[in-house]
Design a protein around this motif. Structure first.
Motif, PDB file in Angstrom:
ATOM      1  N   TRP A 264      -8.519 -11.798   3.796  1.00 30.36           N
ATOM      2  CA  TRP A 264      -7.150 -11.637   4.757  1.00 30.36           C
ATOM      3  C   TRP A 264      -6.008 -11.848   3.845  1.00 30.36           C
ATOM      4  O   TRP A 264      -6.015 -12.418   2.875  1.00 30.36           O
ATOM      5  N   MET A 265      -4.833 -11.178   4.218  1.00 32.24           N
ATOM      6  CA  MET A 265      -3.639 -11.567   3.509  1.00 32.24           C
ATOM      7  C   MET A 265      -3.146 -12.607   3.550  1.00 32.24           C
ATOM      8  O   MET A 265      -3.228 -13.389   4.548  1.00 32.24           O
ATOM      9  N   ASN A 266      -2.451 -13.173   2.581  1.00 29.34           N
ATOM     10  CA  ASN A 266      -1.816 -14.754   2.763  1.00 29.34           C
ATOM     11  C   ASN A 266      -0.386 -14.779   3.164  1.00 29.34           C
ATOM     12  O   ASN A 266       0.361 -15.597   3.378  1.00 29.34           O
ATOM     13  N   ILE A 267      -0.062 -13.615   3.668  1.00 29.13           N
ATOM     14  CA  ILE A 267       1.235 -13.272   4.107  1.00 29.13           C
ATOM     15  C   ILE A 267       1.033 -12.603   5.734  1.00 29.13           C
ATOM     16  O   ILE A 267       0.101 -12.296   5.921  1.00 29.13           O
ATOM     17  N   ASP A 268       2.339 -12.909   6.581  1.00 28.53           N
ATOM     18  CA  ASP A 268       2.014 -12.482   7.609  1.00 28.53           C
ATOM     19  C   ASP A 268       2.684 -10.792   7.750  1.00 28.53           C
ATOM     20  O   ASP A 268       3.835 -10.635   7.660  1.00 28.53           O
ATOM     21  N   LYS A 269       1.683  -9.768   7.558  1.00 27.31           N
ATOM     22  CA  LYS A 269       2.089  -8.529   7.817  1.00 27.31           C
ATOM     23  C   LYS A 269       1.811  -7.918   8.909  1.00 27.31           C
ATOM     24  O   LYS A 269       1.821  -6.599   9.151  1.00 27.31           O
ATOM     25  N   GLY A 270       1.530  -8.501   9.869  1.00 19.43           N
ATOM     26  CA  GLY A 270       1.111  -8.189  11.320  1.00 19.43           C
ATOM     27  C   GLY A 270      -0.367  -7.181  11.200  1.00 19.43           C
ATOM     28  O   GLY A 270      -1.114  -7.607  10.288  1.00 19.43           O
ATOM     29  N   ASN A 271      -0.807  -6.878  12.295  1.00 17.47           N
ATOM     30  CA  ASN A 271      -1.967  -6.068  12.541  1.00 17.47           C
ATOM     31  C   ASN A 271      -1.685  -4.788  13.137  1.00 17.47           C
ATOM     32  O   ASN A 271      -1.533  -4.540  14.190  1.00 17.47           O
ATOM     33  N   GLN A 272      -2.162  -3.681  12.387  1.00 17.79           N
ATOM     34  CA  GLN A 272      -2.105  -2.259  12.517  1.00 17.79           C
ATOM     35  C   GLN A 272      -0.626  -1.947  12.877  1.00 17.79           C
ATOM     36  O   GLN A 272       0.275  -2.032  12.166  1.00 17.79           O
ATOM     37  N   SER A 273      -0.333  -1.300  14.282  1.00 16.57           N
ATOM     38  CA  SER A 273       1.016  -1.077  14.518  1.00 16.57           C
ATOM     39  C   SER A 273       1.842  -2.456  14.866  1.00 16.57           C
ATOM     40  O   SER A 273       3.330  -2.364  14.819  1.00 16.57           O
ATOM     41  N   ALA A 274       1.367  -3.615  15.198  1.00 11.68           N
ATOM     42  CA  ALA A 274       2.119  -4.748  15.245  1.00 11.68           C
ATOM     43  C   ALA A 274       2.629  -5.384  14.097  1.00 11.68           C
ATOM     44  O   ALA A 274       1.907  -5.132  13.015  1.00 11.68           O
ATOM     45  N   GLU A 275       4.081  -5.930  13.857  1.00 11.62           N
ATOM     46  CA  GLU A 275       4.692  -6.221  12.791  1.00 11.62           C
ATOM     47  C   GLU A 275       4.410  -7.694  12.773  1.00 11.62           C
ATOM     48  O   GLU A 275       4.115  -8.449  13.434  1.00 11.62           O
ATOM     49  N   GLY A 276       4.939  -8.099  11.352  1.00 15.46           N
ATOM     50  CA  GLY A 276       4.524  -9.532  11.194  1.00 15.46           C
ATOM     51  C   GLY A 276       5.912 -10.097  10.477  1.00 15.46           C
ATOM     52  O   GLY A 276       6.905  -9.368  10.508  1.00 15.46           O
ATOM     53  N   LYS A 277       5.885 -11.277  10.198  1.00 16.53           N
ATOM     54  CA  LYS A 277       7.116 -12.054   9.617  1.00 16.53           C
ATOM     55  C   LYS A 277       7.497 -11.401   8.257  1.00 16.53           C
ATOM     56  O   LYS A 277       8.725 -11.208   7.898  1.00 16.53           O
ATOM     57  N   ASN A 278       6.525 -10.920   7.520  1.00 13.14           N
ATOM     58  CA  ASN A 278       6.706 -10.691   6.057  1.00 13.14           C
ATOM     59  C   ASN A 278       6.687  -8.964   5.897  1.00 13.14           C
ATOM     60  O   ASN A 278       6.779  -8.741   4.869  1.00 13.14           O
ATOM     61  N   ALA A 279       6.538  -8.157   7.157  1.00  8.71           N
ATOM     62  CA  ALA A 279       6.678  -6.810   6.866  1.00  8.71           C
ATOM     63  C   ALA A 279       6.360  -6.019   8.237  1.00  8.71           C
ATOM     64  O   ALA A 279       6.147  -6.749   9.411  1.00  8.71           O
ATOM     65  N   PHE A 280       6.979  -5.145   8.253  1.00  8.59           N
ATOM     66  CA  PHE A 280       7.179  -4.341   9.626  1.00  8.59           C
ATOM     67  C   PHE A 280       6.961  -2.736   9.266  1.00  8.59           C
ATOM     68  O   PHE A 280       7.038  -2.301   8.124  1.00  8.59           O
ATOM     69  N   MET A 281       6.715  -2.192  10.333  1.00  8.86           N
ATOM     70  CA  MET A 281       6.380  -0.751  10.357  1.00  8.86           C
ATOM     71  C   MET A 281       7.394   0.262  10.522  1.00  8.86           C
ATOM     72  O   MET A 281       8.339   0.011  10.998  1.00  8.86           O
ATOM     73  N   ILE A 282       7.272   1.086   9.615  1.00  5.45           N
ATOM     74  CA  ILE A 282       8.365   2.479   9.394  1.00  5.45           C
ATOM     75  C   ILE A 282       7.895   3.677   9.579  1.00  5.45           C
ATOM     76  O   ILE A 282       8.651   4.561   9.673  1.00  5.45           O
ATOM     77  N   GLY A 283       6.676   3.918  10.166  1.00  2.00           N
ATOM     78  CA  GLY A 283       6.048   5.225  10.426  1.00  2.00           C
ATOM     79  C   GLY A 283       4.396   5.196  10.278  1.00  2.00           C
ATOM     80  O   GLY A 283       3.969   4.221  10.234  1.00  2.00           O
ATOM     81  N   ASN A 284       4.169   6.336   9.902  1.00  2.00           N
ATOM     82  CA  ASN A 284       2.574   6.670   9.794  1.00  2.00           C
ATOM     83  C   ASN A 284       2.219   7.740   8.876  1.00  2.00           C
ATOM     84  O   ASN A 284       3.326   8.262   8.526  1.00  2.00           O
ATOM     85  N   LEU A 285       1.037   8.013   8.759  1.00  2.00           N
ATOM     86  CA  LEU A 285       0.574   8.870   7.822  1.00  2.00           C
ATOM     87  C   LEU A 285       0.492  10.402   8.330  1.00  2.00           C
ATOM     88  O   LEU A 285       0.198  11.219   7.414  1.00  2.00           O
ATOM     89  N   ALA A 286       0.781  10.773   9.683  1.00  2.00           N
ATOM     90  CA  ALA A 286       0.545  11.843  10.104  1.00  2.00           C
ATOM     91  C   ALA A 286       1.670  13.073   9.271  1.00  2.00           C
ATOM     92  O   ALA A 286       2.800  12.867   9.323  1.00  2.00           O
ATOM     93  N   LYS A 287       1.295  14.334   9.017  1.00  2.00           N
ATOM     94  CA  LYS A 287       1.800  15.217   8.443  1.00  2.00           C
ATOM     95  C   LYS A 287       2.730  16.158   9.598  1.00  2.00           C
ATOM     96  O   LYS A 287       2.520  15.737  10.806  1.00  2.00           O
ATOM     97  N   THR A 288       3.630  16.795   9.107  1.00  5.47           N
ATOM     98  CA  THR A 288       4.156  17.761  10.261  1.00  5.47           C
ATOM     99  C   THR A 288       3.438  18.886  10.533  1.00  5.47           C
ATOM    100  O   THR A 288       3.941  19.402  11.761  1.00  5.47           O
ATOM    101  N   THR A 289       2.258  19.222  10.200  1.00  2.47           N
ATOM    102  CA  THR A 289       1.340  20.245  10.409  1.00  2.47           C
ATOM    103  C   THR A 289       0.153  19.552  10.825  1.00  2.47           C
ATOM    104  O   THR A 289      -0.169  18.418  10.605  1.00  2.47           O
ATOM    105  N   THR A 290      -0.569  20.395  11.626  1.00  2.10           N
ATOM    106  CA  THR A 290      -1.905  20.139  12.176  1.00  2.10           C
ATOM    107  C   THR A 290      -3.173  20.272  10.878  1.00  2.10           C
ATOM    108  O   THR A 290      -4.319  19.707  11.181  1.00  2.10           O
ATOM    109  N   ASP A 291      -2.702  20.955   9.993  1.00  3.09           N
ATOM    110  CA  ASP A 291      -3.941  21.143   8.790  1.00  3.09           C
ATOM    111  C   ASP A 291      -4.316  19.787   8.334  1.00  3.09           C
ATOM    112  O   ASP A 291      -3.538  19.020   7.594  1.00  3.09           O
ATOM    113  N   HIS A 292      -5.403  19.590   8.284  1.00  2.42           N
ATOM    114  CA  HIS A 292      -6.019  18.294   7.703  1.00  2.42           C
ATOM    115  C   HIS A 292      -7.104  18.726   6.337  1.00  2.42           C
ATOM    116  O   HIS A 292      -7.865  19.620   6.661  1.00  2.42           O
TER     117      HIS A 292
END
Length: 353
Positions: A264-292
């Motif tokens: 586990w992390m020793n800091i509060d980074k949140g869990n998945q989309s949930a934010e923590g005290k030491n980190a917050f979400m700014i986006g995701n990895l989805a591209k602008t196209t559907t090509d995978h």
């Protein structure tokens, strides 16, 4: 008037928080003043940040504070007009509609309490940053090496480490991006439904940081991602369900193994989309196209929401960029550049209107 720092304020936590349902235009209720529990401790509704709660504790209803207010839905011009009818006119220094929904502006204590009881308001925090000195800019292009950035992983069991295929290295970018340029590479297969992959860098007096000093931290970086938008997969999408987070802390971010053998992390980074005290979400990895499959550069920044952190006695702090995955399969990304701007900031004190 200067706000007292001595009085402690307990904040109500998520057990009482409900988001969703239908809204009637902009429905409001009158503010609920701080109540006392059986032990006599004052409690404020938890949408107000702890820092702001301390500021307004002994303030009068008309005292104003610079605030950042975020919503869980979009408000158009008419919605803002309706909002002003309910809580009174207020200044909007900036309206945010991309990374987050909300606004920055000056609000009275009375208006803050009204917003605190508004269903679509998700958070109210103090916008305290006042620049005191020159910007400190830290730039990494990874042309020769990792420039002090190191990789790590958490939220996985040590006994199954081999099947996670964890990999951090300095290597050439994919040919469709630029096969003559190098970047940070980090990869892993999410078997636990919650793999966290991160890179970190230590800053100190070499970057002219001062000890026990508060800085606002703004990230600006690219990620080469091959996750097509609107994808499907176990546990979620390879793009939309892998959340990008940034943070900063005076404590080195480390993956620590507990008694069960889980990291586990020793800091509060949140869990998945949930934010923590030491980190917050700014986006995701989805591209602008559907090509995978093919990689695409995707820019990220938190210019609309700088991270605030205080250095330790040695003038040290740690930068953090990570992905928190709900996608139960492999994720491999490249980071070709990172620019970080730090501004020394001073604390704002309230003044009577």
């Amino acid at each position: 008037m200067k706000i007292s720092r001595t009085k402690k304020i307990a904040l109500m936590v998520a057990a009482t928080f409900v988001i969703g349902g239908s809204y009637s235009t902009l429905g409001f209720t009158k503010p609920i003043e701080a109540q006392s529990n059986a032990q006599g401790v004052n409690i404020l509704p938890f949408k107000i940040s702890e820092q702001l709660a301390k500021k307004i504790d002994t303030a009068s209803g008309s005292d104003k504070f610079p605030c950042l207010v975020t919503f869980d839905k979009h408000l158009d011009e008419q919605s803002y007009a309706n909002l002003e009818k309910q809580i009174g006119k207020f200044s909007k220094k900036q309206v945010y509609e991309t990374v987050l929904e909300g606004f920055a502006g000056d609000l009275s204590k009375e208006q803050i309490l009204l917003l605190n009881n508004t269903s679509f308001v998700s958070h109210i925090e103090l916008d305290t940053e006042v620049s005191l000195g020159k910007d400190i800019v830290v730039t990494s292009d990874f042309s020769k090496n990792t420039d002090g950035w190191n990789g790590g992983f958490s939220d996985y069991p040590d006994k199954d480490k081999s099947i996670y295929k964890l990999n951090f290295s300095h290597r050439l970018l994919p040919k469709e991006i630029n096969n003559k340029q190098k970047g940070l590479y980090i990869s892993g297969v999410n078997r636990s439904d919650d793999l966290f992959m991160f890179v970190k860098k230590k800053l100190d007096k070499k970057e002219k940081l001062q000890p026990n000093t508060t800085y606002s931290v703004t990230f600006d970086f690219d990620i080469a991602t091959n996750a097509g938008k609107d994808g499907m997969g176990a546990g979620g999408s390879p793009g939309e369900s892998v959340y990008v987070k940034v943070g900063a802390t005076s404590k080195e971010p480390l993956a620590v193994k507990d008694k069960t053998g889980f990291f586990w992390m020793n800091i509060d980074k949140g869990n998945q989309s949930a934010e923590g005290k030491n980190a917050f979400m700014i986006g995701n990895l989805a591209k602008t196209t559907t090509d995978h499959g093919k990689y695409e550069l995707k820019p990220f920044d938190n210019k609309q929401r700088p991270f605030t952190v205080k250095t330790d006695d040695k003038a040290e702090l740690w930068l953090l960029i990570g992905t928190d995955s709900a996608f139960e399969s492999g994720t491999s990304i490249y980071i070709p550049r990172v620019n970080v701007t730090l501004k020394e900031v001073g604390e704002w004190t309230a003044a009577a209107e």
